[in-house]
Design a protein around this motif. Structure first.
Motif, PDB file in Angstrom:
ATOM      1  N   THR A  47      33.785  70.037  34.885  1.00  0.00           N
ATOM      2  CA  THR A  47      34.987  69.565  34.187  1.00  0.00           C
ATOM      3  C   THR A  47      36.132  70.514  34.510  1.00  0.00           C
ATOM      4  OG1 THR A  47      34.289  70.809  32.254  1.00  0.00           O
ATOM      5  CG2 THR A  47      33.631  68.494  32.358  1.00  0.00           C
ATOM      6  N   PHE A  48      36.695  70.382  35.725  1.00  0.00           N
ATOM      7  CA  PHE A  48      37.738  71.292  36.176  1.00  0.00           C
ATOM      8  C   PHE A  48      38.972  71.149  35.289  1.00  0.00           C
ATOM      9  CE2 PHE A  48      36.019  70.527  40.755  1.00  0.00           C
ATOM     10  CZ  PHE A  48      34.822  71.141  40.397  1.00  0.00           C
ATOM     11  N   GLY A  49      39.584  72.255  34.921  1.00  0.00           N
ATOM     12  CA  GLY A  49      40.797  72.251  34.121  1.00  0.00           C
ATOM     13  C   GLY A  49      40.567  71.890  32.670  1.00  0.00           C
ATOM     14  N   GLY A  50      39.314  71.891  32.236  1.00  0.00           N
ATOM     15  CA  GLY A  50      39.014  71.577  30.840  1.00  0.00           C
ATOM     16  C   GLY A  50      39.035  70.110  30.500  1.00  0.00           C
ATOM     17  N   VAL A  51      39.090  69.235  31.487  1.00  0.00           N
ATOM     18  CA  VAL A  51      39.094  67.781  31.240  1.00  0.00           C
ATOM     19  C   VAL A  51      37.683  67.353  30.849  1.00  0.00           C
ATOM     20  CG1 VAL A  51      39.524  65.526  32.238  1.00  0.00           C
ATOM     21  CG2 VAL A  51      40.950  67.467  32.895  1.00  0.00           C
ATOM     22  N   THR A  52      37.544  66.634  29.790  1.00  0.00           N
ATOM     23  CA  THR A  52      36.220  66.207  29.328  1.00  0.00           C
ATOM     24  C   THR A  52      36.009  64.735  29.638  1.00  0.00           C
ATOM     25  OG1 THR A  52      37.121  65.703  27.134  1.00  0.00           O
ATOM     26  CG2 THR A  52      36.155  67.905  27.461  1.00  0.00           C
ATOM     27  N   GLY A  53      34.762  64.316  29.625  1.00  0.00           N
ATOM     28  CA  GLY A  53      34.449  62.906  29.800  1.00  0.00           C
ATOM     29  C   GLY A  53      34.033  62.556  31.205  1.00  0.00           C
ATOM     30  N   HIS A  54      34.475  63.256  32.190  1.00  0.00           N
ATOM     31  CA  HIS A  54      34.036  62.976  33.563  1.00  0.00           C
ATOM     32  C   HIS A  54      34.048  64.274  34.373  1.00  0.00           C
ATOM     33  CE1 HIS A  54      38.469  62.554  33.731  1.00  0.00           C
ATOM     34  NE2 HIS A  54      38.323  63.148  34.897  1.00  0.00           N
ATOM     35  N   PRO A  94      31.942  76.705  33.816  1.00  0.00           N
ATOM     36  CA  PRO A  94      32.765  75.935  32.868  1.00  0.00           C
ATOM     37  C   PRO A  94      33.304  76.785  31.713  1.00  0.00           C
ATOM     38  CG  PRO A  94      30.441  75.437  32.547  1.00  0.00           C
ATOM     39  CD  PRO A  94      30.526  76.320  33.756  1.00  0.00           C
ATOM     40  N   ARG A  95      32.678  77.931  31.435  1.00  0.00           N
ATOM     41  CA  ARG A  95      33.141  78.744  30.318  1.00  0.00           C
ATOM     42  C   ARG A  95      34.495  79.394  30.596  1.00  0.00           C
ATOM     43  NH1 ARG A  95      27.580  79.897  30.601  1.00  0.00           N
ATOM     44  NH2 ARG A  95      28.008  81.697  31.900  1.00  0.00           N
ATOM     45  N   THR A  96      34.709  79.795  31.841  1.00  0.00           N
ATOM     46  CA  THR A  96      35.982  80.441  32.212  1.00  0.00           C
ATOM     47  C   THR A  96      36.845  79.554  33.101  1.00  0.00           C
ATOM     48  OG1 THR A  96      34.906  81.490  34.097  1.00  0.00           O
ATOM     49  CG2 THR A  96      34.975  82.742  32.032  1.00  0.00           C
ATOM     50  N   ASP A  97      36.348  78.319  33.403  1.00  0.00           N
ATOM     51  CA  ASP A  97      37.072  77.398  34.281  1.00  0.00           C
ATOM     52  C   ASP A  97      37.403  78.092  35.607  1.00  0.00           C
ATOM     53  OD1 ASP A  97      38.163  74.991  35.032  1.00  0.00           O
ATOM     54  OD2 ASP A  97      40.168  75.487  34.261  1.00  0.00           O
ATOM     55  N   GLU A 114      33.177  86.818  44.347  1.00  0.00           N
ATOM     56  CA  GLU A 114      34.585  86.624  44.037  1.00  0.00           C
ATOM     57  C   GLU A 114      34.738  85.471  43.056  1.00  0.00           C
ATOM     58  OE1 GLU A 114      36.473  85.978  47.761  1.00  0.00           O
ATOM     59  OE2 GLU A 114      36.225  88.041  48.454  1.00  0.00           O
ATOM     60  N   SER A 115      35.665  85.621  42.102  1.00  0.00           N
ATOM     61  CA  SER A 115      35.916  84.598  41.083  1.00  0.00           C
ATOM     62  C   SER A 115      37.360  84.130  41.201  1.00  0.00           C
ATOM     63  CB  SER A 115      35.651  85.165  39.688  1.00  0.00           C
ATOM     64  OG  SER A 115      36.040  84.243  38.691  1.00  0.00           O
ATOM     65  N   TYR A 116      37.578  82.805  41.312  1.00  0.00           N
ATOM     66  CA  TYR A 116      38.911  82.213  41.403  1.00  0.00           C
ATOM     67  C   TYR A 116      39.071  81.221  40.250  1.00  0.00           C
ATOM     68  CZ  TYR A 116      38.821  83.989  46.198  1.00  0.00           C
ATOM     69  OH  TYR A 116      38.735  84.791  47.308  1.00  0.00           O
ATOM     70  N   LYS A 117      40.096  81.402  39.450  1.00  0.00           N
ATOM     71  CA  LYS A 117      40.369  80.450  38.363  1.00  0.00           C
ATOM     72  C   LYS A 117      40.917  79.160  38.934  1.00  0.00           C
ATOM     73  CE  LYS A 117      40.946  83.245  34.235  1.00  0.00           C
ATOM     74  NZ  LYS A 117      39.885  82.539  33.538  1.00  0.00           N
ATOM     75  N   TYR A 118      40.585  78.056  38.276  1.00  0.00           N
ATOM     76  CA  TYR A 118      41.085  76.752  38.720  1.00  0.00           C
ATOM     77  C   TYR A 118      42.602  76.705  38.638  1.00  0.00           C
ATOM     78  CZ  TYR A 118      41.701  71.686  38.958  1.00  0.00           C
ATOM     79  OH  TYR A 118      42.101  70.435  39.326  1.00  0.00           O
ATOM     80  N   GLU A 119      43.142  77.321  37.617  1.00  0.00           N
ATOM     81  CA  GLU A 119      44.602  77.358  37.458  1.00  0.00           C
ATOM     82  C   GLU A 119      45.251  78.121  38.602  1.00  0.00           C
ATOM     83  OE1 GLU A 119      47.912  78.833  34.154  1.00  0.00           O
ATOM     84  OE2 GLU A 119      45.776  79.125  33.803  1.00  0.00           O
ATOM     85  N   THR A 120      44.637  79.252  38.999  1.00  0.00           N
ATOM     86  CA  THR A 120      45.168  80.040  40.120  1.00  0.00           C
ATOM     87  C   THR A 120      45.109  79.236  41.411  1.00  0.00           C
ATOM     88  OG1 THR A 120      44.303  82.006  39.017  1.00  0.00           O
ATOM     89  CG2 THR A 120      44.963  82.250  41.298  1.00  0.00           C
TER      90      THR A 120
END
Length: 1005
Positions: free
Chosen positions: A142-149, A188-191, A203-209
């Motif tokens: 659930t990229f960006g915190g979008v739920t349902g799909h 999913p906890r840190t997106d 390496e960790s990359y945020k979806y927002e970044t």
């Protein structure tokens, strides 16, 4: 059945010749049945998609038909399969299939059947994305915190992350510093997205970044307008692993334990969501796959970990809880819930072995049947026992753990050398001194007479010759099958070789009934390369430095008929002369006498004549054997060219000395270099700056010296290799001339060759000079000694000193000259004489520990001293009178002086060796005193035991004391010169002979 073994609940073999990997297995309710029971989805690199619903079945042959729901052949290879909510307007679960250039999303639906054949399942394509880049792996969430799909993220082989929201493409981003793709997972906890880069760090990359970073297309395509709004992509945090990761996992079954698991090649890591390490486990095996799953204990996580030893291990954090043996090495492992059983472990191997198993034990329902009590029939038991013992005896006789040595070999290796040179040369050096370097093809045929496994063929050839390929891995062969390999040989140096033969070694395993892996065996074969590979025909030379004449007992032969490959370009039409120009050496001319039966070989290089002389002698033997001549003889009558041979010995020795000097200088400069570095480091670390005092200049100068010395040492090493090959050629030639001169048999020639060529190559620890000197000295003291008594004494001696680089070659050259002289006087080269020789009783007594000393050598030349017949007559008498004793002493003095004069005339040793021998002689005198005192004590003990023999033992004591006094007088009267030193040694040895002869006298009296 072992307790620690995975229990097979359901298994299937998928296809033949198909390959599977880490992403080819997933589990889930892919058909949306709503029962909560999982289905197993498997995709292969061959494009085959299969869906199973396993359940307990008694049949184990093949794939149970009722368990397989669907099997579809897709057009492209399947890299990864995942189950999730990938369609925007549907809450149902769909199947995502990743191909190298395509992403497809399918729906799996089932229709209830009306007949006994069961339900029907269909696969329908919902949508697909054609990829512009080759895909490596994918993840979803659930990229960006979008739920349902769920959205999908695909990593390409060139480092681009492509994001898809259901049926639309969102954006793409390139990972910074990318080289090779690694595992990819979504947290999913840190997106954020986690991957392991080629720098071996997590390496960790945020979806927002990622979403606000520079557009990937604007970076790659110069025609697109440059977007200035994007930011440079940087990871939120990194963690250095120091090794490549095999897999990543972010378990999301518990919010309390937020962990990231990384499976490395040698370690298992567990990190928190912020990149801080929780724990690390060092693995003692090579892992292949893993899967974290929920634990019954709070704050811990269970792990399933497979390795390459077919083991499935269960860890609770870092503690091993259980181990189960699997039949195969798994590449992927999952946990699923089925109708009949929950928590089934599903494993998939690389060759398609799908296994559903569980761990633990099965209850045993076996009950022991009641046995009827009856009396034993002893005759029947005895007969059965004899029968079993007979079987055991036959089995022990015919067991084949080691293969029987049959008359015929398991393999036949045949090497065929082409009669003509290659049309296109394979040589690395195309021309030497303007002459083209040819190459010749060798075909090796390997034929098997039984089943052969793990066959490897190795070609070894002496430098400077080389081959295009020296190692071949052969396929397993059955009975009667054969394999042919081919390679080319050529000259790869600017000097001629010492040997034109090569060796072929085949190592293989022949399986037996009791040893299916096979018993390792080795087979060797030899081939000879043509002379035309290293030389070309030329015009004869009239004036040369070195000449060798070979006599025969047959009429002169036309040389062009013997050397047919060189006759086409020969200028002499009569066939009396033939010249060979070596590609990287001198010219060798062969002249045949018109009147006599002689042949002369001449050249400006002594070593280069070896190959031509060897080829000439071999071709003469073949020529006259074809004509049926049985009494053909060849000989060499001229003086042995020892001085020319010693030039090669001195040149090789000088290069060895230079190599040692370069080594010493290099070690000195390296110590100096490290000392300057330490000084500079101290200066740079000092808080108060101080002048360098030209230390940097000294460092540069020392570095230049080290490099110059290293280059000079490397050049000297190359020259030493060339000198050793030339020395081998000269030694082969000397051995051949010795065998022709004295008519040695092949066995005697082999002994002589092993003596003069004990090494095939020089090493820093052991060189040719000391090895050859030791071997020649052994021959001079054993089979070539002047008397059997000296030979027996030398056999009773202990081992000599440790071999090392000598000071010069004078001793070696004298020993070789003496060897040739003794062979010329009729000495027999044989090893059997040593084995059959009876050691005298006196020598056997001396051979006890501490009872014998090495025979003293005059001026270090290794030649034994011999007593004349007159002296031995006196020694053999049992109880000589005083007069006879005096005569004996005078005779021994005269003989020792005469032997000293002979040795002094024979060779002149340097002053240094004379000093060294002085020290040795003084040591030997001290030892002789000790021995004489010991021998004086022995008669005392015998006198106590046997009172009758008192008179003879007292006489012996007086004689020993007199000899001692005379020795002391001789010591005081001698000057410190070489002659005096030699006299002392000879006198001491003569006294020792007396003492040895007198030892058995008390027993005889």
């Amino acid at each position: 059945m072992s307790l620690f073994k995975a229990r097979d609940w359901w298994s299937a073999a998928l296809g033949e010749g198909e390959e599977f990997d880490q992403g080819c297995l997933c589990v889930g309710d892919v058909d949306n049945s709503g029962t909560g029971h999982d289905k197993v989805v498997v995709g292969s690199y061959m494009g085959m998609l299969r869906i199973f619903s396993p359940h307990a079945s008694k049949s184990s042959e093949g794939v149970p038909v009722e368990a397989q729901l669907l099997e579809v052949q897709l057009q492209n290879a399947i890299i990864q399969v995942e189950v999730g909510k990938f369609v925007s307007c549907s809450e149902l679960v769909h199947l995502a299939v990743l191909h190298p250039r395509k992403l497809s999303v399918y729906s799996v639906s089932g229709t209830a059947g009306n007949v006994e054949h069961g339900d029907q399942y269909q696969l329908k394509l919902v949508y697909e994305h054609n990829l512009q880049r080759t895909a490596c792996n994918m993840t979803y969430g659930t990229f960006g915190g979008v739920t349902g799909h769920h959205s999908l993220c695909i990593q390409s082989m060139d480092g681009m992350l492509m994001f898809f929201e259901q049926d639309s493409y969102s954006f793409g981003r390139f990972l910074p510093g990318f080289l090779l793709p690694g595992p990819l997972v979504y947290n999913p906890r840190t997106d954020s997205f986690l991957t392991v880069s080629s720098a071996r760090q997590l390496e960790s990359y945020k979806y927002e970044t990622l979403s606000v970073a520079t557009e990937a297309e604007s970076r790659q395509d110069p025609e697109l307008p440059l977007k200035t709004g994007g930011k440079r992509l940087t990871p939120d945090w990194t963690f250095v692993l120091g090794e490549q990761a095999l897999d990543l996992s972010v378990p999301s079954f518990s919010h309390s334990s937020s962990s990231i698991f990384v499976l490395g090649e040698r370690n298992l890591y567990c990190l928190r969501d912020n990149g801080q390490i929780r724990f690390m486990k060092k693995l003692e095996f090579n892992p292949c796959c893993f899967l974290p799953y929920t634990s019954v204990t709070d704050g811990t996580t269970n792990l399933l970990l497979g390795n390459h030893t077919n083991m499935l291990l269960v860890y609770q954090d870092v503690t091993l809880k259980w181990a189960a043996q699997l039949p195969v090495v798994p590449v992927a492992v999952r946990i699923a819930n089925f109708l009949d059983l929950k928590g089934v472990v599903i494993s998939l191997s690389s060759d398609g072995h799908l296994l559903c198993s569980y761990m633990g034990t099965d209850p045993s329902f076996f009950s022991t049947p009641k046995v009827d009590a009856r009396e034993a029939d002893y005759e029947q038991v005895d007969a059965e026992m004899k029968k079993l013992q007979k079987f055991i005896r036959e089995a022990t006789r015919t067991q084949d753990i080691l293969p029987k040595t049959d008359a015929e070999e398991d393999l036949m290796v045949t090497a065929a050398v082409s009669s003509s040179m290659d049309s296109q040369s394979q040589a690395l050096i195309q021309d030497i001194n303007g002459l083209p370097v040819p190459s010749v093809t060798i075909q090796v045929k390997v034929k098997a007479s039984c089943v052969v496994q793990s066959s490897k063929l190795t070609v070894s050839i002496q430098p400077p010759l080389a081959v295009t390929q020296d190692q071949f891995v052969l396929e397993p062969m059955g009975v009667g099958s054969s394999t042919v390999v081919a390679f080319s040989a050529f000259l790869n140096g600017r000097y001629p070789p010492a040997d034109l033969t090569g060796d072929i070694t085949v190592s293989y395993s022949s399986p037996t009934e009791l040893n299916p892996k096979g018993v390792p065996r080795v087979l060797q074969s030899r081939f000879s390369l043509p002379l035309a590979l290293v030389c070309v025909p030329s015009s004869p030379a009239k004036t040369t430095k070195f000449k060798i004449t070979v006599d025969t007992n047959q009429a002169p032969v036309d040389l062009t008929s013997i050397f047919t490959e060189f006759s086409a370009k020969s200028e002499d039409k009569d066939g009396n002369s033939l010249a060979f120009q070596f590609l990287s050496g001198a010219k060798v001319t062969v002249l045949a006498s018109k009147t006599s039966q002689r042949y002369r070989i001449q050249s400006d290089s002594f070593e280069d004549m070896w190959l031509v002389v060897k080829e000439l002698v071999q071709r003469f033997d073949r020529h006259f054997s074809k004509l049926g001549v049985k009494d053909f003889k060849k000989s060499f009558s001229g003086p042995l060219p020892l001085q020319e041979y010693f030039l090669s010995v001195d040149h090789h020795f000088q290069l060895r000395v230079s190599a040692q000097q370069y080594q010493d200088l290099l070690s000195e400069r390296a110590v100096q270099f490290r000392a300057i570095q330490r000084r500079l480091l101290t200066r740079f670390k000092d808080k108060t700056p101080a002048p360098l005092q030209n230390l940097d200049t000294l460092l540069d100068a020392t570095y230049s010296q080290v490099m110059a010395l290293a280059e000079a040492a490397e050049e000297n090493r190359a020259l030493l290799e060339e000198a050793f090959v030339r020395l081998r050629s000269a030694t082969h030639l000397l051995v051949l001339l010795l065998s022709l001169w004295q008519g040695l048999t092949p066995d005697q020639t082999a002994i002589l060759e092993a003596t003069l060529l004990p090494l095939l190559q020089d090493t820093p620890q052991l060189g040719w000079e000391e090895s050859c000197d030791a071997a020649v000295s052994h021959l001079l003291r054993s089979c070539l000694s002047r008397s059997t008594k000296d030979q027996a004494t030398s056999l009773a001696q202990a081992g000599g000193p440790v071999l090392g680089l000598p000071h010069d070659t004078a001793r070696l050259k004298k020993h070789i000259t003496l060897l040739c002289d003794r062979i010329g006087k009729g000495g027999r080269l044989t090893l059997a004489s040593e084995a059959n020789l009876q050691v005298p009783v006196q020598v056997q007594n001396l051979a006890a520990p501490g009872g014998v000393e090495p025979i003293a050598e005059v001026a270090g030349d290794g030649e034994e001293l011999e007593l004349p017949q007159e002296a031995t007559k006196f020694i053999k008498k049992k109880q000589p009178s005083k007069k006879v004793k005096k005569d004996k002493k005078e005779v021994s003095r005269e003989t020792s002086e005469a032997s000293v004069k002979e040795e002094a005339e024979g060779a002149e040793e340097p002053v240094k060796e004379a000093k060294k021998e002085k020290k040795e002689s003084s040591k030997e005198k001290k030892e002789s005193k000790k021995d004489s005192s010991k021998e004086a004590k022995e008669p005392k003990e015998e006198a106590k035991k046997e009172p009758k023999k008192e008179s003879s033992s007292s006489k012996e004591k007086k004689e020993l004391s007199k000899e001692k006094k005379e020795k002391d007088k001789d010591k005081d009267g001698k000057e410190a010169s070489k002659e005096s030193g030699d006299k002392k040694v000879s006198r001491k040895s003569s006294v020792k002979v007396k003492e040895k002869k007198k030892e058995p006298e008390p027993a005889e009296g």
